[in-house]
Design a protein around this motif. Structure first.
Motif, mmCIF file in Angstrom:
data_model
loop_
_atom_site.group_PDB
_atom_site.id
_atom_site.type_symbol
_atom_site.label_atom_id
_atom_site.label_comp_id
_atom_site.label_asym_id
_atom_site.label_seq_id
_atom_site.Cartn_x
_atom_site.Cartn_y
_atom_site.Cartn_z
ATOM 1 N N LEU A 102 -37.254 25.345 36.399
ATOM 2 C CA LEU A 102 -38.330 24.412 36.377
ATOM 3 C C LEU A 102 -37.889 23.394 37.498
ATOM 4 O O LEU A 102 -36.578 23.180 37.671
ATOM 5 C CB LEU A 102 -38.211 23.674 34.985
ATOM 6 C CG LEU A 102 -38.910 24.098 34.058
ATOM 7 C CD1 LEU A 102 -38.716 23.142 32.664
ATOM 8 C CD2 LEU A 102 -40.431 24.389 34.182
ATOM 9 N N PHE A 103 -38.758 22.843 38.150
ATOM 10 C CA PHE A 103 -38.359 21.688 39.151
ATOM 11 C C PHE A 103 -38.967 20.349 38.395
ATOM 12 O O PHE A 103 -39.993 20.407 38.100
ATOM 13 C CB PHE A 103 -39.464 21.845 40.581
ATOM 14 C CG PHE A 103 -38.446 22.672 41.365
ATOM 15 C CD1 PHE A 103 -37.472 22.424 42.218
ATOM 16 C CD2 PHE A 103 -39.088 24.311 41.598
ATOM 17 C CE1 PHE A 103 -36.747 23.171 43.212
ATOM 18 C CE2 PHE A 103 -38.413 24.813 42.342
ATOM 19 C CZ PHE A 103 -37.171 24.562 43.268
ATOM 20 N N GLY A 104 -37.838 19.532 38.470
ATOM 21 C CA GLY A 104 -38.293 18.327 37.627
ATOM 22 C C GLY A 104 -38.902 17.391 38.697
ATOM 23 O O GLY A 104 -39.082 17.639 39.786
ATOM 24 N N HIS A 105 -39.359 16.376 37.875
ATOM 25 C CA HIS A 105 -40.123 15.198 38.795
ATOM 26 C C HIS A 105 -39.123 14.597 39.945
ATOM 27 O O HIS A 105 -39.361 13.863 40.721
ATOM 28 C CB HIS A 105 -40.649 14.258 37.860
ATOM 29 C CG HIS A 105 -41.901 14.742 37.286
ATOM 30 N ND1 HIS A 105 -42.561 14.072 36.414
ATOM 31 C CD2 HIS A 105 -42.677 16.080 37.323
ATOM 32 C CE1 HIS A 105 -43.648 14.655 35.761
ATOM 33 N NE2 HIS A 105 -43.598 15.797 36.396
ATOM 34 N N ASP A 106 -37.834 14.796 39.601
ATOM 35 C CA ASP A 106 -36.672 14.267 40.632
ATOM 36 C C ASP A 106 -36.478 15.299 41.771
ATOM 37 O O ASP A 106 -35.775 15.057 42.579
ATOM 38 C CB ASP A 106 -35.380 14.191 39.976
ATOM 39 C CG ASP A 106 -34.891 15.267 39.077
ATOM 40 O OD1 ASP A 106 -35.420 16.555 39.333
ATOM 41 O OD2 ASP A 106 -34.040 15.254 38.271
ATOM 42 N N GLY A 107 -37.442 16.533 41.943
ATOM 43 C CA GLY A 107 -37.019 17.310 42.856
ATOM 44 C C GLY A 107 -36.117 18.266 42.869
ATOM 45 O O GLY A 107 -35.858 19.457 43.636
ATOM 46 N N TYR A 108 -35.290 18.369 41.757
ATOM 47 C CA TYR A 108 -34.089 19.077 41.436
ATOM 48 C C TYR A 108 -34.503 20.563 40.672
ATOM 49 O O TYR A 108 -35.424 20.205 39.999
ATOM 50 C CB TYR A 108 -32.862 18.614 40.776
ATOM 51 C CG TYR A 108 -32.324 17.280 41.721
ATOM 52 C CD1 TYR A 108 -32.113 17.677 43.056
ATOM 53 C CD2 TYR A 108 -32.193 16.348 40.923
ATOM 54 C CE1 TYR A 108 -31.488 16.455 43.489
ATOM 55 C CE2 TYR A 108 -31.608 15.266 41.772
ATOM 56 C CZ TYR A 108 -31.264 15.474 43.053
ATOM 57 O OH TYR A 108 -30.870 14.039 43.677
ATOM 58 N N LEU A 109 -33.741 21.443 40.953
ATOM 59 C CA LEU A 109 -34.136 22.740 40.410
ATOM 60 C C LEU A 109 -33.402 22.739 38.949
ATOM 61 O O LEU A 109 -31.900 22.846 38.887
ATOM 62 C CB LEU A 109 -33.817 23.871 41.168
ATOM 63 C CG LEU A 109 -33.985 25.362 40.557
ATOM 64 C CD1 LEU A 109 -35.371 25.749 40.162
ATOM 65 C CD2 LEU A 109 -33.570 26.362 41.396
ATOM 66 N N TYR A 110 -33.940 22.985 37.696
ATOM 67 C CA TYR A 110 -33.398 23.193 36.590
ATOM 68 C C TYR A 110 -33.314 24.575 36.042
ATOM 69 O O TYR A 110 -34.239 25.371 36.276
ATOM 70 C CB TYR A 110 -34.009 22.197 35.429
ATOM 71 C CG TYR A 110 -33.877 20.776 35.502
ATOM 72 C CD1 TYR A 110 -32.860 20.072 34.809
ATOM 73 C CD2 TYR A 110 -34.524 20.058 36.445
ATOM 74 C CE1 TYR A 110 -32.858 18.748 34.888
ATOM 75 C CE2 TYR A 110 -34.464 18.788 36.752
ATOM 76 C CZ TYR A 110 -33.594 18.195 36.024
ATOM 77 O OH TYR A 110 -33.338 16.705 36.160
ATOM 78 N N ILE A 111 -32.118 25.203 35.741
ATOM 79 C CA ILE A 111 -31.938 26.532 35.284
ATOM 80 C C ILE A 111 -31.497 26.698 33.740
ATOM 81 O O ILE A 111 -30.464 26.091 33.408
ATOM 82 C CB ILE A 111 -31.134 27.121 36.140
ATOM 83 C CG1 ILE A 111 -31.391 27.294 37.599
ATOM 84 C CG2 ILE A 111 -30.486 28.678 35.881
ATOM 85 C CD1 ILE A 111 -30.232 27.520 38.825
ATOM 86 N N PHE A 112 -32.012 27.326 33.264
ATOM 87 C CA PHE A 112 -32.065 27.462 31.716
ATOM 88 C C PHE A 112 -31.195 28.766 31.465
ATOM 89 O O PHE A 112 -31.931 29.976 31.698
ATOM 90 C CB PHE A 112 -33.030 27.355 30.996
ATOM 91 C CG PHE A 112 -33.606 25.916 30.963
ATOM 92 C CD1 PHE A 112 -33.535 25.049 30.245
ATOM 93 C CD2 PHE A 112 -34.400 25.757 32.024
ATOM 94 C CE1 PHE A 112 -33.805 23.531 30.264
ATOM 95 C CE2 PHE A 112 -34.886 24.444 32.275
ATOM 96 C CZ PHE A 112 -34.764 23.317 31.505
ATOM 97 N N ILE A 113 -29.877 29.000 31.017
ATOM 98 C CA ILE A 113 -29.084 30.295 30.864
ATOM 99 C C ILE A 113 -28.938 30.392 29.451
ATOM 100 O O ILE A 113 -28.284 29.309 28.917
ATOM 101 C CB ILE A 113 -28.297 30.434 31.869
ATOM 102 C CG1 ILE A 113 -28.501 30.358 33.283
ATOM 103 C CG2 ILE A 113 -27.290 31.792 31.642
ATOM 104 C CD1 ILE A 113 -27.618 30.263 34.259
ATOM 105 N N GLY A 114 -28.757 31.562 28.737
ATOM 106 C CA GLY A 114 -28.449 32.011 27.541
ATOM 107 C C GLY A 114 -26.872 31.895 27.214
ATOM 108 O O GLY A 114 -26.098 31.959 28.428
ATOM 109 N N ASP A 115 -26.345 31.972 26.075
ATOM 110 C CA ASP A 115 -25.027 31.851 25.866
ATOM 111 C C ASP A 115 -24.240 33.141 26.015
ATOM 112 O O ASP A 115 -23.091 33.194 25.897
ATOM 113 C CB ASP A 115 -24.672 31.418 24.424
ATOM 114 C CG ASP A 115 -25.144 32.639 23.401
ATOM 115 O OD1 ASP A 115 -25.624 33.391 23.655
ATOM 116 O OD2 ASP A 115 -25.298 32.120 22.107
ATOM 117 N N GLY A 116 -24.933 34.273 26.634
ATOM 118 C CA GLY A 116 -24.120 35.484 26.946
ATOM 119 C C GLY A 116 -24.274 36.551 26.077
ATOM 120 O O GLY A 116 -23.875 37.520 26.224
#
Length: 767
Positions: A341-355
């Motif tokens: 996701l790109f937040g409204h702050d312009g940064y890229l958010y990455i969501f990774i599972g626990d392995g």
């Protein structure tokens, strides 16, 4: 549909003796439960400006100001035929009858709920009201009908019934005493929640769906271009990304093809594959970021890569431009996460599972509580200005920059396997809620949860699952400021949450602020609405509208069970992606638009004008496959195989129905009706079929025998289960053209002759 005007030519040559039966046929009422609906076959609305003539429908009805002015003009044209006393006596009747076009129940009053039946020329009246109208103003009937055709012709026709009270009211009365005018205005049940989101007696919100795409192989993600074109991009688990235009057609060339690199399999429920795509427009150029599974030297990894758009085609990425942003080693094949996701702050958010594996068994406290690993985390990185430097930089306000041994990318931790997150656009008027990030986090044994992501938050896993303790020792020692879910539900409701979106679109104002999400395993659609005063979120299930509720053109009230993902288009309207067969190779995926049938925005308010798109290649036009079907039990409504009574596999015999030679069945450990090992009935017993030469055409022969429309996949090497040695192998080398009545009509080896084992039993997935 057939309107009154279409049959004037018939009426002109009809004798008065036969006139009434024809008029009654034309004005017949569709019997059934009533539901608010306008004459354009759409839900009612609140006009943007109050109505000046049909004022009683200013709050909620079927007229905008332009239609109100048109009705006003018709009224004054009719009333020019009256003196002052006639105006005073008949004006109220003429006005009320004309204004019923603005009633929220106009479709019922005019018999327009079914587009296949003729529509009445005038609204249906109640008996007492019609009697009063006949006594005082019956000669206005021809004036009310004059807009339909030649006024003199209708004067001759209506003269036969204007003098006869019985015929007059047979012509105008709606037999349903509760829904006729004016009783429809005083019916407490109808008017109690008029214009509000419908709820069934159990409080389940009744919505409808519109099919917008089909034939997809596990559609895992859908995003919009955010460039005014209103294109959207759909990713399949195999590694294809397709471009769909605003008119619903698809470009035949894939936007991206990573099928050779993506690691996945046909196994139902495989969590690996192409999992997400996200766009960023930077310096006027689209950059696409993708999240997928790969195998590097027999080591499974998650890869996040960047692509740029082709210089020659805005609807294709430059495959040679791939640049790896991040790779994370996966110790197991599940819990891969899969969100960008790109937040409204312009940064890229990455969501990774626990392995992966069960209970996050890695290390002393698990990966999720270990900030020195990227697994079980929400990451935040800056990918701007990375053309000639490192693939990303660390935002200066990331929460753990100064913490020893913590990875600087970590934004939040303690997550298990977040599947589908979204960012709230905010209320369209107040902007309340803008920028909030909500995620569904898949649970372990007992609970699924929905979380509101905050900077530096610890979401508790593996100490906690939902609101309860999972690892009791860790739970007792966990900090008191762990971020609790905004909602958690037990596994009796579902076993794999699919996060959704907060509705902020224009077309369905009742849905504004409603967070809509689902469950992959149970097929349940659900919703949450925030109480801004208390901060609590109220839960309601979502079910498909029954009876008349979804009786609008193009709307359906059922869907495929496995809810994979949710999406919003450029205008903020919501969709979900589902499949009937959760296999990366099965073309059982459909995209549904979520529709509120109780209320819409005023006509014209939500109109869009997509920017032009230059197309290279061909367009594949969309044809919906889902027809209107009755809703099933509860709220999980999904397509089931089309039955054929006792089926083609039975014949009538003395003592009852018996199987005929060539009958087939699908055998699976789960007892699923649409997939399993293929078995055929020959010589009074069931036997199996070898996978040698067995293709999708042969599978279609099997599926059609069982009442399905086609085969979605053929599974070889006994993937769907092998028979034990007590079961004979009957057929080998089966080659079908696809149109045969049974496998015995296909080219094949002699029954019982084969050179295979049960390890080669063929399986089929139908749809």
């Amino acid at each position: 549909y057939l309107r009154f005007i279409d049959v004037i030519c018939i009426l002109q040559h009809t004798s008065p003796h036969h006139l009434l039966p024809i008029l009654l046929l034309l004005l017949r009422t569709w019997w059934g439960s009533c539901h608010p609906q306008c004459l354009d076959y759409k839900p009612p609305f609140e006009p943007r400006q109050p109505l000046a003539f049909c004022k009683e429908y200013s709050k909620f009805g079927c007229c905008d100001v332009e239609k109100d002015e048109e009705i006003s003009g018709r009224f004054y044209n009719i009333m020019e035929n009256f003196d002052h006393s006639g105006y005073a006596a008949c004006g109220k009747y003429v006005r009320s009858i004309l204004c019923q076009e603005c009633s929220p129940y106009a479709a019922h009053l005019y018999d327009a709920e079914d587009a296949d039946t003729p529509m009445r020329a005038l609204p249906g009246l109640c008996g007492d009201y019609c009697s009063d109208y006949w006594r005082q103003c019956r000669y206005t009937l021809s004036l009310l009908l004059e807009d339909v055709g030649n006024s003199q012709q209708f004067a001759n026709l209506t003269a036969t019934i204007e003098e006869d009270h019985r015929r007059f009211c047979e012509f105008l009365v709606l037999k349903d005493k509760e829904y006729c005018y004016p009783s429809v205005l005083t019916n407490a049940e109808l008017n109690a929640n008029l214009g509000l989101l419908n709820e069934d007696p159990e409080g389940c919100l009744e919505l409808c769906l519109q099919e917008v795409a089909n034939g997809l192989r596990n559609p895992v993600a859908m995003i919009h271009a955010d460039d005014g074109t209103h294109r959207f991009f759909v990713a399949e688990q195999l590694g294809y990304v397709w471009v769909y235009l605003a008119n619903g057609s698809r470009i035949d060339r894939p936007f991206l093809n990573l099928t050779k690199a993506v690691l996945t399999s046909p196994w139902a429920g495989d969590e690996r594959g192409f999992l997400c795509i996200q766009h960023l427009v930077f310096k006027g150029k689209i950059h696409s970021y993708v999240y997928y599974s790969v195998s590097v030297k027999k080591e499974e990894r998650i890869r996040i890569s960047e692509f740029t758009v082709s210089a020659h085609d805005d609807n294709q990425l430059d495959h040679s431009s791939e640049r790896t942003i991040l790779e994370v080693v996966e110790p197991a094949s599940n819990h891969n996460g899969g969100q960008l996701l790109f937040g409204h702050d312009g940064y890229l958010y990455i969501f990774i599972g626990d392995g992966g594996r069960a209970g996050d068994p890695f290390g002393k406290f698990g990966n999720s509580q270990n900030k020195s690993t990227l697994l079980g985390k929400v990451l935040r990185v800056d990918v701007d200005f990375n053309d000639n430097s490192a693939p990303y930089s660390i935002p200066s306000d990331n929460p753990f920059l100064g913490e020893k041994e913590a990875r600087p990318e970590v934004y939040a931790y303690g997550v298990r396997n977040m599947w589908r997150c979204s960012i709230d656009r905010g209320d369209p008027v107040t902007t309340e809620g803008r920028g909030r990030m909500l995620c569904g986090d898949v649970g372990q044994n007992k609970y699924e949860e929905v979380d509101l992501i905050v900077k530096g938050g610890n979401y508790g896993w593996r100490a906690k699952e939902g609101f309860s303790c999972y690892d009791r020792k860790l739970c007792q020692n966990s900090s008191l400021d762990d971020v609790l879910p905004i909602f958690a539900y037990p596994h009796k409701l579902g076993k794999s949450v699919t996060g959704g979106y907060i509705y902020r679109g224009c077309q369905m104002p009742n849905l504004n602020g409603l967070y809509i999400f689902g469950d992959f395993m149970s097929g349940r659609l659900m919703s949450l609405r925030e109480n801004v005063t208390t901060g609590e979120w109220q839960y309601n299930e979502i079910c498909m509208g029954r009876d008349q509720t979804c009786r609008f053109p193009k709307l359906i009230n059922s869907y495929y069970k496995y809810i994979i993902s949710f999406a919003e288009d450029e205008a903020g309207e919501l969709y979900f992606l589902a499949t009937g067969v959760p296999s990366a190779t099965a073309r059982g995926g459909v995209i549904y638009k979520i529709v509120d049938p109780s209320r819409r925005a005023p006509p014209g308010k939500c109109s869009i004008k997509p920017s032009p798109v230059k197309i290279k290649g061909k367009l594949i036009h969309f044809h919906p496959k889902e027809g209107k079907r009755n809703a099933g039990e509860g709220n999980q409504v999904f397509k089931r195989p089309r039955g054929r009574g006792r089926g083609q596999g039975y014949k009538k015999a003395r003592g009852g129905w018996r199987l005929w030679v060539g009958s087939v069945r699908l055998v699976s450990a789960e007892g699923l009706p649409d997939r399993g090992r293929v078995e055929i009935f020959i010589r009074g017993q069931w036997g199996t079929v070898c996978d040698d030469l067995f293709t999708i055409k042969s599978g279609s022969v099997v599926c059609r025998q069982l009442g399905f429309s086609t085969a979605l996949a053929v599974m070889k090497r006994a993937v769907l289960g092998e028979a034990d040695d007590s079961v004979r192998i009957f057929l080998d080398d089966v080659e079908c053209e696809g149109g045969e009545r049974s496998l015995l009509e296909c080219k094949r080896s002699r029954v019982g002759k084969h050179n295979c084992s049960h390890a080669e039993d063929v399986g089929v997935i139908c749809g």
